[in-house]
Design a protein around this motif. Structure first.
Motif, PDB file in Angstrom:
ATOM      1  N   LYS A  17       0.834  -1.198   0.000  1.00  0.00           N
ATOM      2  CA  LYS A  17       0.000   0.000   0.000  1.00  0.00           C
ATOM      3  C   LYS A  17       0.873   1.254   0.000  1.00  0.00           C
ATOM      4  O   LYS A  17       0.583   2.225  -0.704  1.00  0.00           O
ATOM      5  N   GLU A  18       1.933   1.233   0.801  1.00  0.00           N
ATOM      6  CA  GLU A  18       2.862   2.358   0.854  1.00  0.00           C
ATOM      7  C   GLU A  18       3.516   2.598  -0.501  1.00  0.00           C
ATOM      8  O   GLU A  18       3.626   3.726  -0.964  1.00  0.00           O
ATOM      9  N   ILE A  19       3.945   1.509  -1.144  1.00  0.00           N
ATOM     10  CA  ILE A  19       4.583   1.600  -2.465  1.00  0.00           C
ATOM     11  C   ILE A  19       3.598   2.159  -3.481  1.00  0.00           C
ATOM     12  O   ILE A  19       3.941   3.026  -4.289  1.00  0.00           O
ATOM     13  N   ASN A  24       1.897   6.626  -6.906  1.00  0.00           N
ATOM     14  CA  ASN A  24       0.874   7.605  -7.279  1.00  0.00           C
ATOM     15  C   ASN A  24       1.400   9.028  -7.093  1.00  0.00           C
ATOM     16  O   ASN A  24       1.221   9.882  -7.963  1.00  0.00           O
ATOM     17  N   LYS A  25       2.071   9.280  -5.987  1.00  0.00           N
ATOM     18  CA  LYS A  25       2.641  10.600  -5.715  1.00  0.00           C
ATOM     19  C   LYS A  25       3.700  10.955  -6.752  1.00  0.00           C
ATOM     20  O   LYS A  25       3.744  12.082  -7.251  1.00  0.00           O
ATOM     21  N   LEU A  26       4.535   9.990  -7.116  1.00  0.00           N
ATOM     22  CA  LEU A  26       5.564  10.206  -8.131  1.00  0.00           C
ATOM     23  C   LEU A  26       4.932  10.507  -9.491  1.00  0.00           C
ATOM     24  O   LEU A  26       5.365  11.411 -10.206  1.00  0.00           O
ATOM     25  N   ALA A  27       3.891   9.768  -9.848  1.00  0.00           N
ATOM     26  CA  ALA A  27       3.206   9.996 -11.123  1.00  0.00           C
ATOM     27  C   ALA A  27       2.608  11.398 -11.171  1.00  0.00           C
ATOM     28  O   ALA A  27       2.692  12.085 -12.193  1.00  0.00           O
ATOM     29  N   GLN A  28       2.017  11.843 -10.062  1.00  0.00           N
ATOM     30  CA  GLN A  28       1.448  13.195  -9.992  1.00  0.00           C
ATOM     31  C   GLN A  28       2.540  14.242 -10.171  1.00  0.00           C
ATOM     32  O   GLN A  28       2.369  15.217 -10.905  1.00  0.00           O
TER      33      GLN A  28
END
Length: 181
Positions: A17-19, A24-28
């Motif tokens: 879940k953390e990964i 998702n944060k990196l993609a944003q």
């Protein structure tokens, strides 16, 4: 043994879940950086703005309050989306100007500044943050504008306005706006 395996599976699930959240944060972050063009160090011709035949549902939701103004309405909002503005200086006056024009739905913003963000700028230059120190002000402002309104085309220029480039810059922004009217 079964209890230990269950505990490890639970830990693994939590790490997955953390990964996923980190991905998702990196993609944003990559998306926000990809949407801002490279910092320009010279004046180049601009392509005409793409014209919208009508407002999308998202546009209507975003600009609903200003669409109610009889002075603006749908026609005015469409005209605003076809407009190009060159802002000279991304400091104390240029920052709020860029912010408000982007929020209102301007089509294209040219952001011209030769300086870099410093800690002493942050109390009055509202588009820049601590993480932008040392970065070109035009690029920092363009990224902030894109976070505010991703539909605005931003062109950051790392240049100083001079007699050699002023006329060319202004003509590019006049032409790109006039081509769409």
């Amino acid at each position: 043994m079964a209890q230990e395996a269950g505990s490890l599976k639970a830990q693994l699930k939590e790490k997955e879940k953390e990964i996923a959240a980190l991905k998702n944060k990196l993609a944003q972050l990559e998306k926000s950086y990809a949407s801002v063009p490279e910092l320009q160090d010279k004046v180049t011709p601009l392509s005409p703005l793409t014209t919208k035949p009508a407002l999308s549902n998202e546009d209507i939701m975003r600009y609903s309050r200003q669409l109610l103004l009889p002075e603006l309405g749908v026609k005015g909002q469409l005209n605003l989306s076809r407009t190009s503005v060159l802002i000279v200086g991304c400091g104390g006056l240029g920052c709020p100007l860029a912010q408000y024009l982007a929020a209102a739905g301007i089509g294209r913003l040219g952001l011209l500044d030769y300086d870099e963000v410093e800690l002493s700028n942050l109390h009055r230059q509202v588009l820049h943050g601590e993480e932008n120190q040392g970065q070109a002000k035009a690029l920092s402002a363009a990224r902030a504008v894109k976070r505010l309104n991703s539909t605005v085309e931003c062109i950051p220029y790392h240049l100083q306005l001079s007699p050699e480039n002023a006329l060319q810059l202004i003509q590019h922004f006049l032409r790109s706006a006039a081509a769409d009217v």
